[in-house]
Scaffold this motif. Structure first.
Motif, PDB file in Angstrom:
ATOM      1  N   VAL A  30       5.543 -83.751  76.011  1.00 51.92           N
ATOM      2  CA  VAL A  30       6.318 -84.774  75.674  1.00 51.92           C
ATOM      3  C   VAL A  30       7.302 -84.642  74.613  1.00 51.92           C
ATOM      4  CG1 VAL A  30       3.941 -86.249  75.329  1.00 51.92           C
ATOM      5  CG2 VAL A  30       4.599 -84.800  73.605  1.00 51.92           C
ATOM      6  N   SER A  31       8.443 -85.260  74.795  1.00 52.61           N
ATOM      7  CA  SER A  31       9.793 -85.097  74.189  1.00 52.61           C
ATOM      8  C   SER A  31       9.362 -85.284  72.447  1.00 52.61           C
ATOM      9  CB  SER A  31      10.756 -85.835  74.542  1.00 52.61           C
ATOM     10  OG  SER A  31      10.740 -87.020  73.994  1.00 52.61           O
ATOM     11  N   THR A  32      10.012 -84.383  71.933  1.00 54.58           N
ATOM     12  CA  THR A  32      10.331 -84.494  70.308  1.00 54.58           C
ATOM     13  C   THR A  32      10.695 -86.109  70.014  1.00 54.58           C
ATOM     14  OG1 THR A  32      10.562 -82.246  70.438  1.00 54.58           O
ATOM     15  CG2 THR A  32      11.021 -83.414  68.382  1.00 54.58           C
ATOM     16  N   LYS A  33      11.570 -86.600  70.888  1.00 54.37           N
ATOM     17  CA  LYS A  33      12.055 -87.909  70.471  1.00 54.37           C
ATOM     18  C   LYS A  33      10.923 -88.827  70.704  1.00 54.37           C
ATOM     19  CE  LYS A  33      16.457 -90.480  71.689  1.00 54.37           C
ATOM     20  NZ  LYS A  33      15.832 -91.497  72.671  1.00 54.37           N
ATOM     21  N   TYR A  34      10.280 -88.563  71.653  1.00 55.10           N
ATOM     22  CA  TYR A  34       9.157 -89.476  71.989  1.00 55.10           C
ATOM     23  C   TYR A  34       8.125 -89.821  70.623  1.00 55.10           C
ATOM     24  CZ  TYR A  34       4.726 -91.003  73.485  1.00 55.10           C
ATOM     25  OH  TYR A  34       3.550 -91.768  73.835  1.00 55.10           O
ATOM     26  N   LEU A  35       7.849 -88.491  70.321  1.00 54.26           N
ATOM     27  CA  LEU A  35       7.145 -88.312  69.220  1.00 54.26           C
ATOM     28  C   LEU A  35       7.754 -88.923  67.915  1.00 54.26           C
ATOM     29  CD1 LEU A  35       5.859 -84.743  69.612  1.00 54.26           C
ATOM     30  CD2 LEU A  35       4.476 -86.831  70.042  1.00 54.26           C
ATOM     31  N   GLN A  36       8.947 -88.619  67.740  1.00 51.73           N
ATOM     32  CA  GLN A  36       9.687 -89.216  66.538  1.00 51.73           C
ATOM     33  C   GLN A  36       9.878 -90.849  66.551  1.00 51.73           C
ATOM     34  OE1 GLN A  36      13.208 -86.665  66.909  1.00 51.73           O
ATOM     35  NE2 GLN A  36      12.527 -86.558  64.618  1.00 51.73           N
ATOM     36  N   GLU A  37       9.679 -91.393  67.805  1.00 55.05           N
ATOM     37  CA  GLU A  37       9.897 -92.610  67.732  1.00 55.05           C
ATOM     38  C   GLU A  37       8.604 -93.460  67.747  1.00 55.05           C
ATOM     39  OE1 GLU A  37      14.203 -92.935  70.494  1.00 55.05           O
ATOM     40  OE2 GLU A  37      12.101 -93.490  71.435  1.00 55.05           O
ATOM     41  N   ARG A  38       7.546 -92.881  68.294  1.00 52.63           N
ATOM     42  CA  ARG A  38       6.356 -93.379  68.507  1.00 52.63           C
ATOM     43  C   ARG A  38       5.228 -93.091  67.351  1.00 52.63           C
ATOM     44  NH1 ARG A  38       1.944 -93.114  72.208  1.00 52.63           N
ATOM     45  NH2 ARG A  38       0.471 -94.961  71.491  1.00 52.63           N
ATOM     46  N   PHE A  39       5.633 -91.722  66.237  1.00 56.18           N
ATOM     47  CA  PHE A  39       4.762 -91.808  65.400  1.00 56.18           C
ATOM     48  C   PHE A  39       5.681 -91.912  64.002  1.00 56.18           C
ATOM     49  CE2 PHE A  39       2.703 -89.938  68.808  1.00 56.18           C
ATOM     50  CZ  PHE A  39       1.377 -90.314  68.760  1.00 56.18           C
ATOM     51  N   ASP A  40       5.105 -92.409  62.941  1.00 55.26           N
ATOM     52  CA  ASP A  40       5.486 -92.337  61.475  1.00 55.26           C
ATOM     53  C   ASP A  40       5.689 -90.932  61.063  1.00 55.26           C
ATOM     54  OD1 ASP A  40       5.531 -95.604  61.095  1.00 55.26           O
ATOM     55  OD2 ASP A  40       3.371 -94.945  61.999  1.00 55.26           O
ATOM     56  N   ILE A  41       4.638 -90.067  61.167  1.00 56.39           N
ATOM     57  CA  ILE A  41       4.345 -88.641  60.805  1.00 56.39           C
ATOM     58  C   ILE A  41       4.233 -87.725  61.912  1.00 56.39           C
ATOM     59  CG2 ILE A  41       3.085 -87.333  59.425  1.00 56.39           C
ATOM     60  CD1 ILE A  41       4.837 -89.116  57.465  1.00 56.39           C
ATOM     61  N   ILE A  42       4.843 -86.635  61.720  1.00 58.33           N
ATOM     62  CA  ILE A  42       4.546 -85.535  62.581  1.00 58.33           C
ATOM     63  C   ILE A  42       3.955 -84.271  61.789  1.00 58.33           C
ATOM     64  CG2 ILE A  42       5.388 -83.750  64.365  1.00 58.33           C
ATOM     65  CD1 ILE A  42       7.455 -85.693  65.111  1.00 58.33           C
ATOM     66  N   ALA A  43       2.591 -83.905  61.818  1.00 58.88           N
ATOM     67  CA  ALA A  43       2.181 -82.855  61.228  1.00 58.88           C
ATOM     68  C   ALA A  43       1.817 -81.796  62.207  1.00 58.88           C
ATOM     69  CB  ALA A  43       0.529 -83.399  60.536  1.00 58.88           C
ATOM     70  N   LEU A  44       2.890 -80.660  61.958  1.00 56.89           N
ATOM     71  CA  LEU A  44       2.597 -79.577  62.554  1.00 56.89           C
ATOM     72  C   LEU A  44       1.453 -78.441  62.382  1.00 56.89           C
ATOM     73  CD1 LEU A  44       6.256 -78.475  62.585  1.00 56.89           C
ATOM     74  CD2 LEU A  44       5.138 -79.679  64.264  1.00 56.89           C
ATOM     75  N   ALA A  45       0.710 -78.165  63.120  1.00 56.74           N
ATOM     76  CA  ALA A  45      -0.542 -77.081  62.829  1.00 56.74           C
ATOM     77  C   ALA A  45      -0.732 -76.228  64.129  1.00 56.74           C
ATOM     78  CB  ALA A  45      -1.855 -77.967  62.506  1.00 56.74           C
ATOM     79  N   GLY A  46       0.533 -75.528  64.599  1.00 46.23           N
ATOM     80  CA  GLY A  46       0.506 -74.807  65.979  1.00 46.23           C
ATOM     81  C   GLY A  46      -0.008 -73.362  65.555  1.00 46.23           C
ATOM     82  N   GLY A  47      -0.453 -72.987  64.320  1.00 44.60           N
ATOM     83  CA  GLY A  47      -0.822 -71.636  64.352  1.00 44.60           C
ATOM     84  C   GLY A  47       0.056 -70.629  64.083  1.00 44.60           C
ATOM     85  N   ALA A  48      -0.384 -69.184  64.080  1.00 46.02           N
ATOM     86  CA  ALA A  48       0.434 -68.009  63.944  1.00 46.02           C
ATOM     87  C   ALA A  48       0.173 -67.317  65.114  1.00 46.02           C
ATOM     88  CB  ALA A  48       0.366 -67.303  62.613  1.00 46.02           C
ATOM     89  N   ARG A  49       0.994 -67.571  66.239  1.00 46.71           N
ATOM     90  CA  ARG A  49       0.295 -67.056  67.482  1.00 46.71           C
ATOM     91  C   ARG A  49       1.109 -65.716  67.929  1.00 46.71           C
ATOM     92  NH1 ARG A  49      -3.416 -69.471  70.052  1.00 46.71           N
ATOM     93  NH2 ARG A  49      -4.587 -70.777  69.113  1.00 46.71           N
TER      94      ARG A  49
END
Ligand SMILES: Cc1cc2nc3c(=O)[nH]c(=O)nc-3n(C[C@H](O)[C@H](O)[C@H](O)COP(=O)(O)OP(=O)(O)OC[C@H]3O[C@@H](n4cnc5c(N)ncnc54)[C@H](O)[C@@H]3O)c2cc1C
Length: 472
Positions: free
Chosen positions: A222-241
């Motif tokens: 899913v594109s970052t643009k879609y996420l930005q448009e669709r959601f008010d907040i993005i919370a990153l919790a992607g770990g240290a992989r």
């Protein structure tokens, strides 16, 4: 039942122990046993109700109300104990199973006796709560308008999602793996944490209204643009992989793998899923695990279950002391020698060893050139490595378990041009916000590789910061 006032004077610490070694290495089932209810009540009676509970204030990151919970358990008030437990930790079934129990390191009783076994008590309380039906989905009574995208479903992401959903926000969790849970699902082996424990909690979260989108790499699928448009907040919790690599000659040989790839594959097999990449198996092999920490220990347990011929674990640092030293006083976490259940199942361990070269034949690994070392302090107080003696080790599978160096490449982080800190983790301010407005971060992705309990606590704190930001 004994008199609680004298509990710690009369009752000794009793650990539940493990399934018999010969039996447990035949499968991937949980290895740790449980005490009976009466046994747990006896252990809870050991809590001294000390004036200042260091377990709560200094040890436990999620600030579990440990003395109060112990008192409830002792008095058979399991439901009350459960509600008190949930006031601190949103996922006690995970910490009760695999937390190193920071609280026990700072238990006042631990000053001159064995500390109270709170991890066991926590586990007993939450499992009793599931058994008695106290754990029920509680969707929020009202819904707010704002939508939150949580990227990553490890303990940090789950904790953010849980806390914001409880506040009434609309939460969607995106996870690139097949099943949610992060390292709780793929990484930490079943014999430490069975996956139905993870799935049971995620089912409740779904019932409470959280949406999970698995098999979706945010920023790519899913594109970052879609996420930005669709959601008010993005919370990153992607770990240290991003695993720490070993830059020695021969690293490219066939048979050298990162620990997490090996561990993830085994969980996929246990869950009946398609294995990612070519099979990495220890069956019939001489396995060398480089790295003496928990990930290395999990590789040992997995190698023995797969039927390795031998397992050797190499650690570059010295063997830790058997007990506390003067520079590591109570109530600090005791840095001391530990034998895990996986070590006990069979392996050789060596400390103060550096790897100089990986050797092979016809493109395949056959062994390692190592050296025993000593650590010497220079005039500036820095430790330097001094080689003592070289030696060779035979190997046909080498697992690199030398820690993690940060989140590594991640589409959404790159697309948003988010700043990193000098250690390569996601930079954040004291309100968990990244350099991009409205984009927050929690867990290993910004703290660096750590513990489940820290990820849970950090996720909860980030959720509070997100709610504060949205209320402005
Ligand atoms: C082998 C091993 C054993 C461990 N054992 C223990 C233990 O016994 N006790 C303990 O307390 N700690 C243990 N830890 C540490 C603990 O698991 C971690 O500190 C904790 O899981 C970190 O949580 P997190 O949510 O920050 O990240 P993670 O659990 O790593 O979860 C991050 C998730 O984000 C997903 N993700 C990343 N980027 C994207 C994207 N762009 N789109 C969608 N999804 C994305 C990943 O796929 C992953 O599922 C262990 C670690 C390892 C590696």
């Amino acid at each position: 039942m004994r008199d609680k006032e004298r509990g710690f004077m009369e009752v000794k610490r009793k650990n539940p122990g493990y399934v018999d070694k010969e039996q447990r290495i035949k499968n991937y089932n949980q290895v740790e046993k449980n005490l009976s209810d009466e046994g747990i009540k006896q252990q809870a009676a050991r809590c001294m109700d000390c004036g200042i509970p260091f377990c709560f204030g200094s040890g436990c990151t999620v600030a579990n109300l440990i003395p109060e919970i112990n008192d409830c358990v002792y008095h058979d008030k399991w439901e009350e104990a459960y509600h008190l437990l949930m006031a601190g930790c949103s996922f006690p079934e995970f910490t009760g199973q695999i937390c190193p129990a920071l609280c026990e390191g700072s238990c006042t009783l631990g000053l001159n006796d064995d500390s109270v076994s709170f991890r066991q008590i926590e586990r007993a309380v939450i499992e009793k709560a599931y058994e008695m039906g106290y754990v029920r989905a509680k969707p929020p009574e009202f819904r707010l308008e704002e939508k939150i995208a949580v990227i990553g479903s490890g303990p940090a992401g789950l904790s953010i999602a849980d806390a914001l959903n409880k506040k009434g926000y609309n939460v969607t969790v995106f996870e690139r793996a097949e099943k949610p849970g992060g390292l709780l699902q793929y990484g930490i082996p079943n014999f430490k944490l069975e996956k139905n424990v993870v799935e049971r909690r995620i089912d409740i979260m779904k019932e409470e209204g959280i949406k999970f989108e698995a098999n979706v790499n945010a920023g790519t699928d899913v594109s970052t643009k879609y996420l930005q448009e669709r959601f008010d907040i993005i919370a990153l919790a992607g770990g240290a992989r991003q695993p720490r690599d070993l830059s020695v000659p021969g690293r490219e040989l066939d048979g050298v793998h990162f620990a997490l790839d090996f561990l993830t594959q085994q969980t996929q097999r246990v869950l009946g899923q398609k294995v990612t990449g070519e099979d990495i198996l220890a069956t019939g092999k001489k396995v060398v695990v480089i790295g003496g920490g928990d990930t290395g220990s999990d590789c040992i347990g997995t190698s023995n279950r797969q039927g390795a011929e031998s397992v050797l674990q190499l650690e570059i640092l010295p063997k830790p002391p058997e007990g506390r030293t003067g520079t590591n006083p109570w109530p600090q976490w005791p840095v001391q020698f530990k034998e895990t259940s996986s070590h006990a199942e069979g392996c050789e361990r060596r400390w103060c060893v550096t790897t100089k070269e990986i050797i092979g034949k016809d493109g395949k690994v056959t062994g390692l050139k190592c050296a025993d070392i000593e650590w010497e302090k220079d005039e500036n107080g820095r430790f330097n490595m001094k080689e003592i003696k070289e030696f060779d080790v035979e190997a046909d599978l080498i697992l690199l378990a030398m820690g993690f160096v940060g989140p590594g490449p991640n589409g959404i982080v790159a697309n948003l041009e988010i700043e990193l800190d000098p250690r390569g983790n996601i930079k954040r301010d004291d309100k968990h916000m990244t350099s991009a407005d409205g984009v927050f971060v929690a867990g290993d992705m910004s703290r660096g590789a750590s513990l489940v309990v820290h990820a849970i606590a950090d996720g909860k704190a980030a959720a509070d910061d997100i709610a504060e930001y949205l209320s402005k």
